[in-house]
Design a protein around this motif. Structure first.
Motif, mmCIF file in Angstrom:
data_model
loop_
_atom_site.group_PDB
_atom_site.id
_atom_site.type_symbol
_atom_site.label_atom_id
_atom_site.label_comp_id
_atom_site.label_asym_id
_atom_site.label_seq_id
_atom_site.Cartn_x
_atom_site.Cartn_y
_atom_site.Cartn_z
ATOM 1 N N SER A 135 0.831 -1.210 0.000
ATOM 2 C CA SER A 135 0.000 0.000 0.000
ATOM 3 C C SER A 135 0.861 1.254 0.000
ATOM 4 O O SER A 135 0.617 2.198 -0.763
ATOM 5 C CB SER A 135 -0.920 0.010 1.229
ATOM 6 O OG SER A 135 -1.751 -1.123 1.255
ATOM 7 N N LEU A 136 1.874 1.264 0.842
ATOM 8 C CA LEU A 136 2.761 2.430 0.919
ATOM 9 C C LEU A 136 3.564 2.602 -0.361
ATOM 10 O O LEU A 136 3.755 3.734 -0.835
ATOM 11 C CB LEU A 136 3.696 2.300 2.123
ATOM 12 C CG LEU A 136 3.036 2.461 3.494
ATOM 13 C CD1 LEU A 136 4.044 2.199 4.597
ATOM 14 C CD2 LEU A 136 2.443 3.867 3.651
ATOM 15 N N LEU A 137 4.029 1.504 -0.936
ATOM 16 C CA LEU A 137 4.789 1.600 -2.190
ATOM 17 C C LEU A 137 3.927 2.203 -3.303
ATOM 18 O O LEU A 137 4.384 3.055 -4.067
ATOM 19 C CB LEU A 137 5.298 0.215 -2.601
ATOM 20 C CG LEU A 137 6.433 -0.367 -1.754
ATOM 21 C CD1 LEU A 137 6.755 -1.787 -2.203
ATOM 22 C CD2 LEU A 137 7.677 0.514 -1.841
ATOM 23 N N GLY A 138 2.666 1.757 -3.389
ATOM 24 C CA GLY A 138 1.763 2.314 -4.394
ATOM 25 C C GLY A 138 1.526 3.794 -4.175
ATOM 26 O O GLY A 138 1.538 4.588 -5.130
ATOM 27 N N TYR A 139 1.323 4.193 -2.915
ATOM 28 C CA TYR A 139 1.088 5.613 -2.609
ATOM 29 C C TYR A 139 2.313 6.457 -2.954
ATOM 30 O O TYR A 139 2.189 7.550 -3.517
ATOM 31 C CB TYR A 139 0.739 5.769 -1.130
ATOM 32 C CG TYR A 139 0.410 7.195 -0.749
ATOM 33 C CD1 TYR A 139 -0.827 7.757 -1.065
ATOM 34 C CD2 TYR A 139 1.351 7.991 -0.103
ATOM 35 C CE1 TYR A 139 -1.113 9.072 -0.734
ATOM 36 C CE2 TYR A 139 1.065 9.301 0.229
ATOM 37 C CZ TYR A 139 -0.166 9.835 -0.089
ATOM 38 O OH TYR A 139 -0.444 11.138 0.231
ATOM 39 N N TYR A 140 3.508 5.934 -2.660
ATOM 40 C CA TYR A 140 4.727 6.699 -2.944
ATOM 41 C C TYR A 140 4.946 6.853 -4.455
ATOM 42 O O TYR A 140 5.466 7.878 -4.914
ATOM 43 C CB TYR A 140 5.939 6.025 -2.305
ATOM 44 C CG TYR A 140 5.887 5.971 -0.794
ATOM 45 C CD1 TYR A 140 5.074 6.848 -0.072
ATOM 46 C CD2 TYR A 140 6.637 5.042 -0.066
ATOM 47 C CE1 TYR A 140 5.021 6.803 1.307
ATOM 48 C CE2 TYR A 140 6.588 5.000 1.309
ATOM 49 C CZ TYR A 140 5.773 5.871 2.002
ATOM 50 O OH TYR A 140 5.724 5.822 3.365
ATOM 51 N N MET A 141 4.565 5.844 -5.218
ATOM 52 C CA MET A 141 4.693 5.944 -6.682
ATOM 53 C C MET A 141 3.818 7.076 -7.226
ATOM 54 O O MET A 141 4.241 7.870 -8.063
ATOM 55 C CB MET A 141 4.315 4.618 -7.332
ATOM 56 C CG MET A 141 5.328 3.506 -7.154
ATOM 57 S SD MET A 141 4.706 1.908 -7.725
ATOM 58 C CE MET A 141 4.449 2.256 -9.460
ATOM 59 N N VAL A 142 2.572 7.149 -6.730
ATOM 60 C CA VAL A 142 1.664 8.206 -7.183
ATOM 61 C C VAL A 142 2.184 9.574 -6.740
ATOM 62 O O VAL A 142 2.108 10.560 -7.479
ATOM 63 C CB VAL A 142 0.245 7.955 -6.634
ATOM 64 C CG1 VAL A 142 -0.686 9.093 -7.017
ATOM 65 C CG2 VAL A 142 -0.301 6.646 -7.160
ATOM 66 N N LEU A 143 2.713 9.635 -5.539
ATOM 67 C CA LEU A 143 3.274 10.882 -5.016
ATOM 68 C C LEU A 143 4.409 11.382 -5.907
ATOM 69 O O LEU A 143 4.485 12.570 -6.247
ATOM 70 C CB LEU A 143 3.788 10.641 -3.591
ATOM 71 C CG LEU A 143 3.835 11.827 -2.629
ATOM 72 C CD1 LEU A 143 2.432 12.315 -2.338
ATOM 73 C CD2 LEU A 143 4.525 11.422 -1.341
ATOM 74 N N THR A 144 5.266 10.467 -6.311
ATOM 75 C CA THR A 144 6.391 10.834 -7.178
ATOM 76 C C THR A 144 5.909 11.328 -8.530
ATOM 77 O O THR A 144 6.410 12.325 -9.062
ATOM 78 C CB THR A 144 7.320 9.615 -7.370
ATOM 79 O OG1 THR A 144 7.749 9.149 -6.092
ATOM 80 C CG2 THR A 144 8.533 9.984 -8.207
ATOM 81 N N LEU A 145 4.918 10.652 -9.100
ATOM 82 C CA LEU A 145 4.401 11.042 -10.414
ATOM 83 C C LEU A 145 3.787 12.449 -10.365
ATOM 84 O O LEU A 145 4.014 13.262 -11.263
ATOM 85 C CB LEU A 145 3.361 10.037 -10.888
ATOM 86 C CG LEU A 145 2.719 10.330 -12.247
ATOM 87 C CD1 LEU A 145 3.759 10.250 -13.356
ATOM 88 C CD2 LEU A 145 1.580 9.352 -12.524
#
Length: 484
Positions: A135-145
């Motif tokens: 869940s955190l990895l997915g959220y961080y990916m969106v944050l970076t984008l």
């Protein structure tokens, strides 16, 4: 060399994708359990889903009119600020930052992690630590984008909206086929009054409205929309009708394939549906659902960063968060601010407790925003709006929102009391910091001069503006010295 501001890059298609991508996410795949549990029967749960869709349409129409009357971005925050004043708008901002938005993002992120891992651990449940890590990895990916590019965030939202509709279609089609073949046994005694508990209905509405939440997303990016007077109402009406039809058919499919006990026992309703309906796609549908949640996270970060950006510009949030990356044209500080709170809530939170926790505050302030529409109409009858809804729409929507908020104290007093305390804790902060700061700013002639200049610079970097003014002043002084 060019001015730094947020560009108008959101077309009608991107606005439609933003709304569909924000509404169709984790809600339709996790909320059926909460709606059924708190409504008591299949029939009443379907009524709740339809009424929630109708309420969402009412709210979306109110926000469409607000978006044509008030030309600033910021969504709920700017509408409450412009219609009801700075105190309620700051209380919304306070609750949104510390409760509503991080809890909402954590719910969607946890749903993403659960569905992403489900095919690897089926028929067993995925380990909780692994779910939270993904869940955190997915959220961080969106944050970076969202920190990298507005254009690519919008393109991803468009692509994922197609994926979301495909995921709904894969659930709807087999359910409708079974229903056409006469499999109606799960709809016997659909309206069982003995199982209906009235004081639990607000929680059923919270779960249903959570699934529809996202119809207000275009109001957060109003200044970045192309032809907003036309595109906001059009995108809102088409997207909400699409989602209402899709959600009703999806729930009928769930109940056709799964019984009520299976829905209540399932931690991931869509996965249980696929296991029962067609095992050949057991690894495909959960991934599509996870991608739907990914799109909802993307839309949430994209829009909430604009709320912080506008609040900073209005003087109710630290100035750092009104700054824009010079080359990327993204509100980078505002995008990154939610990182620690969402991380904490994902690590310690549970989906259904988080949902009740933030729903109270969210619907309280949405009700206040539509109340603000009524106030704004009364104060400015001369203002021409290209889109106008009948008065009973904002009146009925406001009454229902505030009534549901009041009733929820009987349904879940613990979580609702925490949410209420979170809102009220903003009072001393406002009067000790924000109110004093704004009063002293208004008393300063120099700041009045600066503010008058800022009115002509919609998205300035304050340091650049002051530097420019100082350079002009130095040039004048140098010219005077030469003349002397």
């Amino acid at each position: 060399e060019e001015a730094v501001f947020l560009r108008k890059k959101i077309t009608l298609l991107r606005a439609f994708s933003l709304l569909i991508g924000s509404m169709v996410g984790s809600g339709i795949f996790i909320s059926p359990k909460g709606v059924l549990k708190n409504s008591g029967s299949v029939g009443f749960s379907l009524v709740v889903w339809f009424v929630c869709g109708l309420l969402s349409m009412f709210g979306a129409l109110c926000y469409a009119e607000l978006g044509t009357r008030i030309t600033k971005s910021g969504g709920h925050y700017i509408y409450i600020l412009e219609t009801l004043g700075p105190l309620p708008s700051f209380l919304f901002l306070w609750a949104e930052f510390f409760a509503i938005r991080p809890a909402n993002s954590a719910v969607v992120a946890l749903a993403f992690g659960r569905y992403m891992l489900e095919p690897f651990f089926a028929p067993c449940a995925a380990p909780v630590p692994a779910v939270k890590l993904v869940s955190l990895l997915g959220y961080y990916m969106v944050l970076t984008l969202n920190s990298w590019s507005v254009t690519w965030s919008a393109r991803l939202q468009t692509a994922l909206s197609i994926v979301k509709l495909l995921a709904l279609a894969l659930i709807i089609v087999p359910g409708m086929m079974l229903l056409a073949q006469g499999h109606t046994e799960n709809f016997q005694d659909a309206f069982d009054r003995e199982s209906l508990v009235l004081d639990k209905l607000p929680l059923a509405f919270y779960a249903g409205m959570f699934a529809y939440s996202g119809w207000f997303q275009t109001s957060f990016v109003r200044e970045e929309l192309v032809r907003p007077e036309r595109n906001i109402p059009l995108a809102v009406i088409v997207s909400v009708i699409t989602v209402i039809v899709g959600y009703m058919l999806t729930n009928v499919s769930y109940y056709t394939v799964l019984g009520t006990q299976d829905v209540l026992a399932s931690p991931a309703v869509a996965v249980s549906f696929v296991q029962r309906a067609f095992k050949s796609l057991i690894s495909v549908v959960p991934v599509l659902v996870a991608l739907s949640c990914f799109g909802t996270m993307n839309g949430g970060i994209f829009t909430f960063s604009r709320t912080l950006f506008v609040a900073s510009r209005e003087g109710q949030w630290p100035p750092l968060f009104s700054m824009i990356h010079i080359r990327r044209h993204t509100p980078l500080p505002a995008v990154m601010l939610m990182f620690p709170l969402v991380t904490a809530m994902v690590c310690i939170g549970d989906i259904y407790h988080l949902m009740n926790f933030f729903s109270f505050s969210r619907w309280l302030f949405i009700g206040l925003a539509t109340l603000g529409l009524i106030v704004h109409r009364h104060r400015h009858p001369e203002l021409h709006s290209p889109f106008k809804v009948p008065l009973f729409v904002p009146v009925s929507f406001t009454i229902i929102c505030l009534f549901t908020v009041a009733m929820s104290f009987y349904s879940d007093p613990v979580n609702i009391s925490i949410g209420c305390t979170m809102v009220l804790s903003g009072f001393p902060v406002y009067y000790l910091i924000i109110h004093r700061q704004m009063s002293s700013r208004c008393r300063s002639p120099f700041c009045k001069y600066i503010c008058s200049g800022l009115n002509f610079l919609p998205f300035p970097l304050l340091s650049d503006y002051l530097t420019h003014k100082l350079q002009l002043l130095l040039e004048v002084v140098q010219q005077e010295i030469k003349t002397y």
